[in-house]
Design an enzyme around this catalytic site. Structure first.
Site, short mmCIF file in Angstrom:
data_model
loop_
_atom_site.label_atom_id
_atom_site.label_comp_id
_atom_site.label_asym_id
_atom_site.label_seq_id
_atom_site.Cartn_x
_atom_site.Cartn_y
_atom_site.Cartn_z
CG ASN A 1 -1.88 -1.18 1.19
OD1 ASN A 1 -2.04 -1.82 0.14
ND2 ASN A 1 -2.47 -1.50 2.31
CB VAL A 2 1.21 3.97 -2.26
CG1 VAL A 2 1.99 2.96 -3.08
CG2 VAL A 2 -0.17 4.22 -2.90
CG HIS B 1 3.87 -1.81 -4.75
ND1 HIS B 1 2.69 -2.51 -4.89
CD2 HIS B 1 4.84 -2.67 -5.14
CE1 HIS B 1 2.94 -3.72 -5.35
NE2 HIS B 1 4.23 -3.84 -5.50
CB CYS C 1 13.82 13.59 -10.28
SG CYS C 1 14.32 13.97 -11.96
CB CYS D 1 13.71 17.68 -11.02
SG CYS D 1 15.24 17.23 -10.20
N GLY E 1 -5.20 -9.20 3.14
CA GLY E 1 -5.88 -8.29 2.22
C GLY E 1 -5.15 -8.04 0.92
P1 OAD Z 1 -6.12 -5.99 -4.80
O1 OAD Z 1 -7.17 -4.97 -5.04
O2 OAD Z 1 -5.58 -6.74 -5.95
O3 OAD Z 1 -6.68 -7.06 -3.76
C1 OAD Z 1 -7.32 -6.68 -2.58
C2 OAD Z 1 -7.59 -7.94 -1.78
O4 OAD Z 1 -8.14 -7.57 -0.53
C3 OAD Z 1 -8.59 -8.90 -2.43
O5 OAD Z 1 -8.06 -10.21 -2.38
C4 OAD Z 1 -9.84 -8.77 -1.57
O6 OAD Z 1 -10.55 -10.01 -1.48
C5 OAD Z 1 -9.24 -8.41 -0.24
N1 OAD Z 1 -10.11 -7.63 0.65
C6 OAD Z 1 -10.99 -6.65 0.34
N2 OAD Z 1 -11.52 -6.11 1.45
C7 OAD Z 1 -10.95 -6.74 2.51
C8 OAD Z 1 -11.06 -6.63 3.93
N3 OAD Z 1 -11.87 -5.74 4.50
N4 OAD Z 1 -10.33 -7.47 4.69
C9 OAD Z 1 -9.49 -8.38 4.13
N5 OAD Z 1 -9.33 -8.53 2.79
C10 OAD Z 1 -10.04 -7.72 2.00
O7 OAD Z 1 -4.96 -5.27 -3.97
P2 OAD Z 1 -3.44 -5.69 -3.79
O8 OAD Z 1 -3.32 -7.16 -3.62
O9 OAD Z 1 -2.89 -4.81 -2.73
O10 OAD Z 1 0.42 -2.21 -7.36
O11 OAD Z 1 -2.83 -5.28 -5.17
C11 OAD Z 1 -1.47 -5.44 -5.33
C12 OAD Z 1 -0.92 -4.36 -6.19
O12 OAD Z 1 -1.64 -4.29 -7.40
C13 OAD Z 1 -1.05 -2.96 -5.63
O13 OAD Z 1 -0.05 -2.62 -4.71
C14 OAD Z 1 -0.93 -2.14 -6.87
C15 OAD Z 1 -1.85 -2.92 -7.75
O14 OAD Z 1 -1.68 -2.79 -9.07
C16 OAD Z 1 0.99 -1.10 -7.86
O15 OAD Z 1 0.44 -0.03 -7.86
C17 OAD Z 1 2.37 -1.34 -8.37
#
Ligand code: OAD
Length: 250
Positions: A108-109, A125, A133, A153, A193
């Site tokens: 998460n960012v 991330h 920059c 920059c 999550g």
């Molecule tokens: P996703 O949106 O791909 O997945 C979110 C996950 O959280 C899913 O598996 C949901 O089932 C689960 N979820 C939703 N609500 C929840 C809750 N209240 N409690 C527990 N689980 C829950 O997000 P990420 O896996 O973080 O990358 O995505 C990975 C990366 O893909 C991100 O960091 C981003 C994105 O593209 C970049 O920006 C490089």
């Protein structure tokens, strides 16, 4: 949701625990996840629903239309600034205080783990509150809002951009190394999550498992990681993690 007593006992004696979080941990704060826009979806974000993240979160998109990408991130930063950490973030902070060797790795960012008091967070991330920059000359600074104008920059004059990892970009090498070390050295690895679809983050639980760690997944839904988990705690992270912390240290 019932948390198995064998897991509680394992967690009670574990001195080295690593956690990987994804967008799901911030969903209960009101931030939309990437891949399933549930009821937490916010009206401001709906404006951007015509775009997939892959269309805006790339160096090519920034090259093509820097104003659009900047505006997208300005909206996300605004949203992240409006919301507060939820019980899931606080439960992880509590774990960090109680477990001698505890590493929190996040995709998460939004900075919500730090806001909740977690220390030493490994940000795989990047972080939306920083800009850097776009030509990679090393300038890194806090986000500054100058409506309608993309800051440049001070060193080389190139446009500044959010300090986040975009599709097709490498992860920050130091953070990746720290995350891999944390996965390889822990006794218990929690994945919370995250959809487990984005590499290399998604391979961290598998790496931990190879090294003998107990794998625990907390998610509202089954993911590609579920089959590799020793324990799958299905539910919202705010509820499951609070209950886990309560049962371990009550
Ligand atoms: P996703 O949106 O791909 O997945 C979110 C996950 O959280 C899913 O598996 C949901 O089932 C689960 N979820 C939703 N609500 C929840 C809750 N209240 N409690 C527990 N689980 C829950 O997000 P990420 O896996 O973080 O990358 O995505 C990975 C990366 O893909 C991100 O960091 C981003 C994105 O593209 C970049 O920006 C490089």
């Amino acid at each position: 949701m019932q948390i198995p007593s064998t897991l509680i006992r394992t967690m009670r004696v574990a001195s080295n625990v690593s956690v990987l979080t994804g967008a799901g941990v911030s969903a209960e704060s009101g931030l939309q996840t990437f891949r399933n826009s549930g009821p937490e979806k916010l009206s401001g974000q709906a404006l951007w629903s015509q775009y997939r993240p892959e269309e805006l979160a790339t160096p090519e998109a920034f090259e093509r239309d820097p104003e659009l990408v900047w505006e997208f991130y300005a909206m996300r930063r605004l949203k992240a600034g409006e919301v507060k950490p939820n019980p899931g973030h606080f439960a992880l902070t509590e774990m960090g205080r109680r477990i001698p060797h505890f590493k929190l790795i996040t995709q998460n960012v939004d900075g919500l783990h730090q806001q909740a008091g977690s220390e030493g967070v490994i940000e795989l991330h990047g972080n939306i509150t920083r800009i850097k920059c776009s030509h990679g000359c090393g300038v890194l600074t806090e986000w500054e809002d100058k409506p309608g104008q993309i800051p440049c920059c001070p060193n080389c004059g190139a446009k500044l951009r959010p300090d986040v990892v975009w599709f097709g970009e490498m992860l920050p090498p130091m953070e990746l190394e720290l995350a891999m070390e944390a996965a390889q050295s822990c006794q218990v690895f929690l994945t919370v999550g995250t959809s487990g679809l984005v590499q290399p983050a998604a391979s961290l639980p598998l790496l931990a498992r190879q090294e003998g760690a107990v794998i625990v997944e907390v998610n509202t839904e089954v993911t590609p990681l579920t089959a590799s988990a020793h324990y799958f705690l299905q539910g919202r992270s705010g509820e499951v993690l609070s209950e886990l912390v309560r049962l371990i240290w009550e």
